[in-house]
Write a protein that holds these residues in place. Structure first.
Motif, PDB file in Angstrom:
ATOM      1  N   PRO A 181      -6.361   8.462 -61.234  1.00 16.18           N
ATOM      2  CA  PRO A 181      -6.800   8.079 -59.881  1.00 16.18           C
ATOM      3  C   PRO A 181      -6.653   6.574 -59.630  1.00 16.18           C
ATOM      4  N   GLY A 182      -6.041   6.246 -58.483  1.00 13.88           N
ATOM      5  CA  GLY A 182      -5.904   4.846 -58.104  1.00 13.88           C
ATOM      6  C   GLY A 182      -4.892   4.069 -58.904  1.00 13.88           C
ATOM      7  N   PHE A 183      -3.975   4.744 -59.578  1.00 13.24           N
ATOM      8  CA  PHE A 183      -2.977   4.080 -60.419  1.00 13.24           C
ATOM      9  C   PHE A 183      -1.583   4.502 -59.972  1.00 13.24           C
ATOM     10  N   PRO A 184      -0.672   3.566 -59.729  1.00 14.96           N
ATOM     11  CA  PRO A 184      -0.851   2.116 -59.736  1.00 14.96           C
ATOM     12  C   PRO A 184      -1.712   1.636 -58.559  1.00 14.96           C
ATOM     13  N   HIS A 185      -2.448   0.583 -58.804  1.00 10.20           N
ATOM     14  CA  HIS A 185      -3.376   0.016 -57.834  1.00 10.20           C
ATOM     15  C   HIS A 185      -2.616  -0.615 -56.676  1.00 10.20           C
ATOM     16  N   ARG A 186      -3.167  -0.514 -55.470  1.00 14.83           N
ATOM     17  CA  ARG A 186      -2.570  -1.169 -54.294  1.00 14.83           C
ATOM     18  C   ARG A 186      -3.224  -2.541 -54.137  1.00 14.83           C
ATOM     19  N   HIS A 187      -2.500  -3.576 -54.504  1.00 19.32           N
ATOM     20  CA  HIS A 187      -3.055  -4.926 -54.505  1.00 19.32           C
ATOM     21  C   HIS A 187      -3.007  -5.568 -53.124  1.00 19.32           C
ATOM     22  N   ARG A 188      -3.994  -6.437 -52.888  1.00 14.40           N
ATOM     23  CA  ARG A 188      -3.942  -7.350 -51.759  1.00 14.40           C
ATOM     24  C   ARG A 188      -3.347  -8.670 -52.245  1.00 14.40           C
ATOM     25  N   ARG A 189      -2.893  -9.478 -51.311  1.00 18.18           N
ATOM     26  CA  ARG A 189      -2.185 -10.706 -51.685  1.00 18.18           C
ATOM     27  C   ARG A 189      -3.018 -11.621 -52.576  1.00 18.18           C
ATOM     28  N   ASP A 190      -4.315 -11.724 -52.282  1.00 24.42           N
ATOM     29  CA  ASP A 190      -5.134 -12.676 -53.022  1.00 24.42           C
ATOM     30  C   ASP A 190      -5.890 -12.043 -54.184  1.00 24.42           C
ATOM     31  N   ASP A 191      -5.528 -10.826 -54.570  1.00 20.83           N
ATOM     32  CA  ASP A 191      -6.165 -10.194 -55.731  1.00 20.83           C
ATOM     33  C   ASP A 191      -5.841 -10.981 -57.000  1.00 20.83           C
ATOM     34  N   LEU A 192      -6.858 -11.237 -57.804  1.00 20.42           N
ATOM     35  CA  LEU A 192      -6.658 -11.891 -59.093  1.00 20.42           C
ATOM     36  C   LEU A 192      -6.028 -10.891 -60.057  1.00 20.42           C
ATOM     37  N   ALA A 213       0.052 -12.461 -55.092  1.00 21.75           N
ATOM     38  CA  ALA A 213       1.124 -13.056 -54.287  1.00 21.75           C
ATOM     39  C   ALA A 213       1.631 -14.363 -54.865  1.00 21.75           C
ATOM     40  N   SER A 214       0.707 -15.242 -55.295  1.00 22.69           N
ATOM     41  CA  SER A 214       1.124 -16.591 -55.682  1.00 22.69           C
ATOM     42  C   SER A 214       2.055 -16.596 -56.883  1.00 22.69           C
ATOM     43  N   PHE A 215       1.852 -15.669 -57.813  1.00 20.77           N
ATOM     44  CA  PHE A 215       2.644 -15.706 -59.040  1.00 20.77           C
ATOM     45  C   PHE A 215       4.063 -15.170 -58.843  1.00 20.77           C
ATOM     46  N   ILE A 216       4.318 -14.551 -57.695  1.00 21.31           N
ATOM     47  CA  ILE A 216       5.664 -14.019 -57.450  1.00 21.31           C
ATOM     48  C   ILE A 216       6.394 -14.783 -56.353  1.00 21.31           C
TER      49      ILE A 216
END
Length: 580
Positions: A181-192, A213-216
């Motif tokens: 359940p919930g995998f893969p997770h749907r990330h928001r841009r500012d998710d750590l 977002a920042s790391f990509i």
């Protein structure tokens, strides 16, 4: 780079570039979705110490192999209570394990907290504690050494960390009977998504954070410039617990580049790996590449290499030239002798290389040249202590504005605030920009030598010392100036690859002649060290100048020993125990 004949087509790379859902938390699943060759071996991870290293086929994991393994790991984590935002510590010498666990953890929406296996145990324990790790997977011996690590809830109460041997997880983790359940997770841009510590050479390792977002963001343009022809093969000897290691492995998966993940970061192991894998480009931190003995690379393996990638601190000419003498590269439509050395300046906090220059056998300009900012840097400036831009030709603090920069440090909001000035993030580097637009790396801010006559920068001095002595490694540090209390003078420590006895007085004299010819300050002392203990490095291969300053602070106050020469006379240098 030719955009044809690559592992990922123009259409596939365009899809990756424009998909704003792609980020650091789901890069693997995007790589798997765009690939049409999911069963092709992609990541190779040999044990270079085994007797079979030079025998038989070099097996590798395909995207499908990795997907099956990651799902097993994710199921294990979920059954052990890992949910979105859980902090999971990963502490292993096995770079492939580290990457696959990173993908599994972030695929659940949890945060991967990486720690270099060479980090002292007490430092690693403190790092995991302050980053609030509640699950720790590690090599058995690292796990045993970390017994007793405790985390804390938000209310300050202690909590025991769940620990597990990372190899045992691989051996026993079962495949789930259905979807997780919930995998893969749907990330928001500012998710750590990740915490990966700094080198720690200036003190306690910092804990910069990286978001989805920042790391990509800074890497999207690399989808078109990174070497990814079907003939390309990458060898990475980066610490794969470091943000740089994760970054380049994610690039390999996204672009489908066959890659050897090498855990051993010494020059001998790297030369052996080159001879076995025949990479076309090799990545490593500067000291790792500097330790390669080019005479141990076979001509057959050497001819495949077109590029070396050094990153972190700028590399020295003494270390670059032997490497660029190997291999072949393309200049337009011609193949010419010699390889490129792509020298990049970056830091853990930046998430990627920010400055880049390319050296070839024909390069004449070094002197710690770092080139120009990469496209991901929106603005860069040389700043004074108040954050005001300085004119060209003046030395100052490097400030950058880029989407890839860390949003801050996990446990130190004050440091996060102090790292920003006038809208710029301070990288901790001292630089100079020339009117022609080229930038030079002069120092790290803690390593500037504050003499009675003003600041002296250590890195241009090291460049000259290494060229003059042809040593394997060198460090220029601050030592106390006995004649001017509260100020310092520059001293050099040098290390050779061989055990030949050398005269420090002759070396000091020849170094100072060369320094004066370059318009640089002379050394006040020179020490020839016999092994790496005399010139220690941290987990990422950077010389621990902080430790050397403490060790040699009173160098000029005592008569020189057999391994030391300095410019003070015997009458001026008195034993410290005789001082009143």
């Amino acid at each position: 780079m030719n955009i044809l004949g690559t592992h990922r087509s123009v259409a596939q790379r365009l899809r990756l570039t424009t998909d704003r859902r792609l980020g650091a938390g789901n890069f693997f699943w995007h790589a798997w979705n765009v690939a049409h060759d999911r069963d092709r071996p992609l990541l190779h991870h040999p044990d270079v110490t085994s007797d079979t290293w030079d025998e038989g086929e070099l097996s590798g994991l395909s995207l499908n192999d990795m997907r099956r393994t990651v799902i097993r790991y994710a199921h294990w984590y979920r059954t052990h209570g890992v949910l979105p935002h859980t902090h999971v510590g990963i502490h292993t010498r096995n770079g492939l394990y580290g990457l696959l666990h990173h993908i599994a953890v972030t695929g659940l929406g949890a945060v991967a907290v990486h720690c270099n296996p060479e980090m002292p145990t007490s430092v690693a324990a403190e790092y995991f504690s302050r980053t609030r790790v509640t699950v720790l997977v590690a090599d058995a011996d690292l796990l045993a050494a970390s017994t007793g690590i405790r985390a804390r809830h938000g209310d300050g109460g202690p909590k025991t960390i769940l620990t597990e041997d990372i190899r045992r997880i691989d051996e026993t983790a079962a495949r789930p009977s259905g979807p997780i359940p919930g995998f893969p997770h749907r990330h928001r841009r500012d998710d750590l998504v990740m915490i990966s510590h700094s080198s720690g050479t200036t003190g306690r390792p910092k804990a910069p954070v990286f978001t989805h977002a920042s790391f990509i963001d800074g890497k999207r343009e690399r989808f078109w410039t990174f070497p990814s022809l079907r003939s390309d093969r990458m060898l990475t000897a980066l610490p794969h617990s470091h943000s740089a290691g994760i970054s380049y492995l994610s690039m390999a998966l996204l672009l489908g580049i066959p890659t050897l993940v090498l855990d051993a970061a010494d020059g001998a192991s790297l030369a052996r790996a080159i001879n076995r894998f025949h990479p076309t480009f090799v990545l490593g931190f500067p000291l790792t590449l500097a330790e390669i003995d080019v005479t141990r690379v076979t001509p057959y393996a050497a001819q495949a290499i077109h590029t070396w990638n050094g990153m972190g601190d700028a590399s020295h000419e003494r270390h670059i030239r032997p490497l660029t003498s190997l291999g072949m590269r393309r200049e337009g439509r011609r193949r010419v002798a010699g390889s490129r050395y792509v020298d990049g300046l970056g830091s853990s906090e930046m998430g990627m290389v920010l400055f880049r220059t390319v050296h070839t056998p024909q390069t004449a300009a070094y002197d710690r040249l770092i080139g120009r900012p990469v496209k991901a840097v929106r603005d860069a400036a040389v700043l004074d202590e108040s954050g005001r831009p300085l004119p060209d030709g003046r030395a100052g603090l490097l400030g950058v504005r880029t989407p890839s920069v860390t949003p801050g440090y996990w446990d130190d909001p004050l440091l996060s605030q102090e790292s920003l000035t006038n809208g710029y993030f301070l990288t901790g580097d001292v630089v100079r920009r020339e009117p022609d637009g080229r930038w030079y790396h002069l120092d790290r801010t803690p390593d500037v030598i504050h003499t009675a006559g003003g600041p002296v920068h250590s890195l241009p001095m090291e460049e000259s010392v290494l060229l003059t002595t042809q040593a394997l490694d060198a460090a220029v540090i601050a030592v106390d100036d006995p004649d001017h209390p509260g100020t310092s003078l520059p001293a050099a420590l040098i290390l050779y690859r061989d055990a030949v006895v050398r005269d420090p007085r002759s070396l000091l004299d020849v170094c100072n002649r060369a320094l004066r010819e370059k318009g640089l300050d002379p050394l006040s002392a020179l020490v020839v060290v016999t092994d790496r203990d005399g010139l220690p490095v941290g987990p990422t291969g950077k010389v621990l100048k902080r430790l050397l300053r403490e060790r040699h602070r009173s160098l000029l106050s005592a008569p020189p020993g057999a391994d030391t020469a300095h410019t003070r006379t015997a009458a001026e240098a008195v034993p410290s125990h005789g001082e009143q």
